[in-house]
Scaffold this motif. Structure first.
Motif: not given
Length: 174
Positions: A153, A155, A90-91
């Motif tokens: 992100l 992800s 999530t970063n």
């Protein structure tokens, strides 16, 4: 000066102890038209999930080239097979280790689009933001206004298969 016409002359190497000044002579005053620095080389970018510190990509082949002319740094990066194991999904995505610290006025989106492979983007393309007073660039989903930009992100990277290629420039104080 003397007009040398259109003939070709070979004078050998030219060595100067000061910068090259473009434009009319201004006495001993150094101005913004002075070319006083030129450098080129390679650097190894790092992919991380934070501006400083954070978790770094655990694998991949990363390379960078740069040319510095005066206070402008022109960079090319190739980040192949970015492995995100150990990074926080999530970063945001950050590229760190730029060859020179960005100036305080550098907070600008890179004029180049980041070419990508196996990386999703909700806006279709990714752009880079060289962060002022740092040696890093944050990656963002492209939108029509800076205020609407969202961080890309971790992800969004297909671990072990995501690639990022970019050419960009920024301003430095060095």
């Amino acid at each position: 000066g003397t007009d040398l016409g259109s003939a070709s002359y070979n004078f050998g190497d030219l060595y100067l102890s000061g910068g090259v000044v473009f434009g009319p002579a201004s006495g001993s005053t150094v101005s913004s038209e002075t070319l006083s620095s030129y450098e080129e080389g390679t650097w190894t970018p790092e992919v991380a999930d934070a501006v400083t510190g954070g978790n770094q990509a655990s694998g991949g082949t990363f390379s960078g080239r740069y040319t510095k002319i005066g206070n402008r740094v022109f960079c090319q990066i190739s980040l192949v097979n970015i492995a995100t194991v150990g990074m926080t999904a999530t970063n945001g995505i950050f590229v760190s280790g730029l060859p020179f610290t960005a100036s305080s006025g550098s907070n600008m989106y890179s004029p180049a689009t980041i070419l990508k492979s196996a990386i999703t983007s909700t806006e279709g393309t990714l752009v880079g933001l060289v962060n002022a007073n740092t040696t890093n660039m944050s990656i963002h989903n492209d939108v029509s206004t800076v205020a609407g930009a969202t961080a890309a992100l971790v992800s969004q990277i297909s671990s072990g298969g995501g690639d990022i290629y970019s050419s960009f420039f920024y301003e430095t104080t060095a």
